[in-house]
Design a protein around this motif. Structure first.
Motif, PDB file in Angstrom:
ATOM      1  N   ILE A 146       0.747  -1.230  -0.047  1.00 16.79           N
ATOM      2  CA  ILE A 146      -0.104  -0.032  -0.067  1.00 16.79           C
ATOM      3  C   ILE A 146       0.864   1.332   0.006  1.00 16.79           C
ATOM      4  O   ILE A 146       0.634   2.248  -0.500  1.00 16.79           O
ATOM      5  CB  ILE A 146      -1.110   0.005   1.158  1.00 16.79           C
ATOM      6  CG1 ILE A 146      -2.077  -0.985   0.858  1.00 16.79           C
ATOM      7  CG2 ILE A 146      -1.633   1.334   1.444  1.00 16.79           C
ATOM      8  CD1 ILE A 146      -3.075  -1.095   2.253  1.00 16.79           C
ATOM      9  N   GLN A 147       2.036   1.320   0.556  1.00 20.01           N
ATOM     10  CA  GLN A 147       2.874   2.285   0.654  1.00 20.01           C
ATOM     11  C   GLN A 147       3.490   2.605  -0.625  1.00 20.01           C
ATOM     12  O   GLN A 147       3.932   3.720  -0.886  1.00 20.01           O
ATOM     13  CB  GLN A 147       3.934   2.116   1.731  1.00 20.01           C
ATOM     14  CG  GLN A 147       3.427   2.396   3.219  1.00 20.01           C
ATOM     15  CD  GLN A 147       3.215   3.778   3.740  1.00 20.01           C
ATOM     16  OE1 GLN A 147       2.812   4.616   3.031  1.00 20.01           O
ATOM     17  NE2 GLN A 147       3.607   4.189   4.770  1.00 20.01           N
ATOM     18  N   ALA A 200       7.507   1.846   7.895  1.00 12.86           N
ATOM     19  CA  ALA A 200       7.654   2.000   6.518  1.00 12.86           C
ATOM     20  C   ALA A 200       8.068   3.422   6.112  1.00 12.86           C
ATOM     21  O   ALA A 200       8.525   3.672   4.718  1.00 12.86           O
ATOM     22  CB  ALA A 200       6.339   1.875   5.771  1.00 12.86           C
ATOM     23  N   GLU A 201       7.864   4.346   6.779  1.00 12.69           N
ATOM     24  CA  GLU A 201       8.243   5.971   6.654  1.00 12.69           C
ATOM     25  C   GLU A 201       9.670   6.103   7.147  1.00 12.69           C
ATOM     26  O   GLU A 201      10.334   6.953   6.632  1.00 12.69           O
ATOM     27  CB  GLU A 201       7.245   6.698   7.301  1.00 12.69           C
ATOM     28  CG  GLU A 201       6.048   6.530   6.679  1.00 12.69           C
ATOM     29  CD  GLU A 201       5.040   7.857   7.399  1.00 12.69           C
ATOM     30  OE1 GLU A 201       3.942   7.909   6.798  1.00 12.69           O
ATOM     31  OE2 GLU A 201       5.391   8.450   8.468  1.00 12.69           O
ATOM     32  N   LEU A 202      10.170   5.352   8.131  1.00 12.44           N
ATOM     33  CA  LEU A 202      11.494   5.417   8.525  1.00 12.44           C
ATOM     34  C   LEU A 202      12.778   4.840   7.963  1.00 12.44           C
ATOM     35  O   LEU A 202      13.956   5.279   8.222  1.00 12.44           O
ATOM     36  CB  LEU A 202      11.383   5.286  10.188  1.00 12.44           C
ATOM     37  CG  LEU A 202      10.567   5.900  11.145  1.00 12.44           C
ATOM     38  CD1 LEU A 202      10.739   5.434  12.425  1.00 12.44           C
ATOM     39  CD2 LEU A 202      11.014   7.565  10.863  1.00 12.44           C
ATOM     40  N   PHE A 205       9.975   9.181   1.222  1.00  8.77           N
ATOM     41  CA  PHE A 205      10.793   8.018   1.586  1.00  8.77           C
ATOM     42  C   PHE A 205      12.280   8.453   1.686  1.00  8.77           C
ATOM     43  O   PHE A 205      13.061   8.229   2.473  1.00  8.77           O
ATOM     44  CB  PHE A 205      10.512   6.815   1.014  1.00  8.77           C
ATOM     45  CG  PHE A 205       9.322   6.401   0.886  1.00  8.77           C
ATOM     46  CD1 PHE A 205       8.715   5.958   2.180  1.00  8.77           C
ATOM     47  CD2 PHE A 205       8.392   6.085  -0.087  1.00  8.77           C
ATOM     48  CE1 PHE A 205       7.526   5.409   2.369  1.00  8.77           C
ATOM     49  CE2 PHE A 205       7.141   5.614  -0.132  1.00  8.77           C
ATOM     50  CZ  PHE A 205       6.517   5.301   1.228  1.00  8.77           C
ATOM     51  N   ASP A 206      12.839   8.795   0.646  1.00 11.92           N
ATOM     52  CA  ASP A 206      14.309   9.256   0.211  1.00 11.92           C
ATOM     53  C   ASP A 206      14.674  10.330   1.152  1.00 11.92           C
ATOM     54  O   ASP A 206      15.854  10.401   1.622  1.00 11.92           O
ATOM     55  CB  ASP A 206      14.779   9.334  -1.179  1.00 11.92           C
ATOM     56  CG  ASP A 206      16.188   9.255  -1.404  1.00 11.92           C
ATOM     57  OD1 ASP A 206      16.814   8.457  -1.088  1.00 11.92           O
ATOM     58  OD2 ASP A 206      16.329  10.183  -2.367  1.00 11.92           O
ATOM     59  N   ASP A 207      13.790  11.332   1.438  1.00  8.11           N
ATOM     60  CA  ASP A 207      14.150  12.409   2.213  1.00  8.11           C
ATOM     61  C   ASP A 207      14.388  11.996   3.809  1.00  8.11           C
ATOM     62  O   ASP A 207      15.421  12.318   4.497  1.00  8.11           O
ATOM     63  CB  ASP A 207      13.089  13.500   2.140  1.00  8.11           C
ATOM     64  CG  ASP A 207      13.273  14.547   2.929  1.00  8.11           C
ATOM     65  OD1 ASP A 207      14.340  14.892   3.059  1.00  8.11           O
ATOM     66  OD2 ASP A 207      12.333  15.278   3.643  1.00  8.11           O
TER      67      ASP A 207
END
Length: 486
Positions: free
Chosen positions: A144-145, A393-395, A461-463
């Protein structure tokens, strides 16, 4: 590029809904043995009496019931160990389809327990379904992400919140179904446990026609042409595909393909995210919410004649505040909602200890106890509940994300298992003072979140991954502008 808007195409919407069906199954079996608990316990007793010509001792029945409730969470803990292998070997979409068979088998076993006159079959069915839970609750966020517009965190987060909200709605639905005026009866409780096969079979009909995660195809598999084709199906417009491919290639240049479990726990840039995920997830699962969801009917029965309807109220509050969090998440940010949730949970547990201590002197306070339970649930759903599942999933960057989600799943389900197994005997042993333990856990999680958790709202995500790469060896809370409320 960050200012672009992501558009919801028919293929993207279908992919989202197909993945959400897995969460609906989990939501349906979260606490579904709560309302008909007495009826199922009597089934256990009747089965035991038929075998041994005597009733099961009370302490044995308590332990068996605790095992029956908690075995699903133990199965989920085991299932989470296979997330990385499946996600890396078969992809996000195909892995969800593979593990879906566990849901079907588990539901069939639970349904067959009554006709087979075996509580062991019911326990085995919950164990098998638990394996499905541990796998799909990590595979779903991965898919989903990565399927929505990959670099617009608000769009991706709304999809994830929608998934959590649907699971909560289904949990309320199962509590309605579990009432003795609906399916939670002596004759129909086994059929109630089998209804999750409907979304499971529907998922088999829909998900095969959805594309694989473009991010997995490009970064993990190096198949640019397949990633481009998947993106084209999801976006419906070729002008968006080129820019997203370039962004993914840029991220791939910063990361190595494939991270072993040993490397995951050894890399310096992962240490801070690992500690953050550990504290938030254990704080969320051991703060008292899961005890209420699994045992609220039993908690209320000693004080209310219609405890089952109060249990239904628990489910309703759960859904309402999941919806509130749905709209607040992007405006308030993850960090602020976590802080608000943890401190509110701590206060509720303290007040529940005080109220329970004087309840025998002032019986009228039992209504206040119910209000505190509802407040604790609302505080959990405002932040700690939903955020604990997707914060990993964000970290983490692409190579570390599958292991991070498996780690998240192990922590979540491990905490649920321990609490579901130990809460009934601990409640008998410690009484109302058990809530002081929950309060201490919530305060510890609050303190750590205040000091260490960065805000991920509105960041790609990359940031975020670049921030951790650049912050190796540097305390994040000293990085100005990263760990703030704004």
């Amino acid at each position: 590029m960050a200012s672009q808007e992501s558009h919801l195409t028919a293929t993207l919407l279908t992919s989202i809904l197909a993945a959400v069906l897995g969460s609906l199954q989990i939501g349906y079996h979260t606490g579904n043995v709560n309302a008909p608990a007495k009826i199922i316990e009597e089934f256990f007793n009747h089965t035991w009496r038929a075998r041994h010509n005597q009733s099961m001792p009370d302490h044995s029945l308590t332990l068996l019931w605790s095992l029956s409730v908690s075995i699903k969470d133990f199965g989920a803990l085991l299932g989470s160990l296979g997330v990385k292998y499946l996600a890396d070997s078969y992809g996000r979409r195909n892995s969800i389809l593979i593990v879906n068979c566990l849901s079907v088998v588990g539901a069939c076993l639970m349904s067959a327990s009554k006709s087979s006159k075996s509580f062991e079959v019911l326990i085995l069915g919950r164990l098998v379904f638990g394996l499905f839970c541990g796998l799909v609750m990590s595979l779903n966020p991965l898919y989903i992400q990565e399927v929505p517009a990959l670099f617009y965190k608000s769009a991706s987060l709304k999809v994830q919140k929608f998934k959590v909200q649907q699971g909560s709605s289904c949990m309320c639905l199962l509590q309605v179904a579990g009432l003795d005026t609906v399916l939670g009866t002596e004759h129909y409780w086994a059929m109630m446990l089998s209804l999750s096969v409907i979304p499971a079979l529907t998922q088999y009909l829909v998900l095969p026609f959805c594309p694989e995660s473009p991010r997995y195809l490009l970064i993990d598999q190096g198949e640019e042409s397949k990633a481009e084709a998947a993106l084209l199906r999801l976006r419906g417009s070729s002008d968006k595909v080129f820019s997203e491919l370039e962004e993914m290639k840029e991220e791939a240049a910063h990361t190595q393909s494939g991270v072993t479990i040993h490397q995951f726990f050894k890399k310096r840039r992962y240490k801070q995210p690992i500690i953050i995920v550990l504290i938030i997830n254990l704080g969320s699962q051991l703060s008292g919410f899961n005890a209420i969801i699994n045992y609220s009917t039993r908690m209320f029965q000693a004080k209310f004649d219609q405890a089952k309807y109060l249990t239904l109220g628990v489910g309703a509050v759960n859904v309402i505040f999941t919806l509130v969090a749905f709209f607040l998440m992007e405006k308030a940010g993850r960090r602020r909602l976590l802080l608000t949730g943890f401190i509110s949970i701590a206060v509720c547990n303290l007040l529940m200890t005080i109220v329970d201590s004087v309840l025998h002197l002032v019986p009228e306070l039992r209504s206040l106890q119910v209000l505190l339970v509802f407040c604790l649930i609302s505080a959990y759903e405002l932040g700690p509940g939903p955020i604990s599942w997707f914060i990993a999933a964000e970290l983490f960057d692409q190579p570390g994300r599958p292991i991070a989600m498996a780690f998240t799943s192990m922590l979540n389900w491990g905490g649920k298992f321990v609490l579901a197994l130990l809460f009934p005997p601990l409640l008998k042993l410690c009484g109302e003072y058990i809530y002081l333990f929950f309060m201490a856990v919530a305060l510890a999680a609050f303190s750590f979140t205040w000091i260490r958790l960065p805000e991920t709202k509105g960041r790609t995500f990359d940031d975020i991954a670049e921030e951790f790469r650049g912050a190796e060896g540097i305390p994040l809370h000293n990085n100005i502008g990263f760990n703030t409320f704004t």
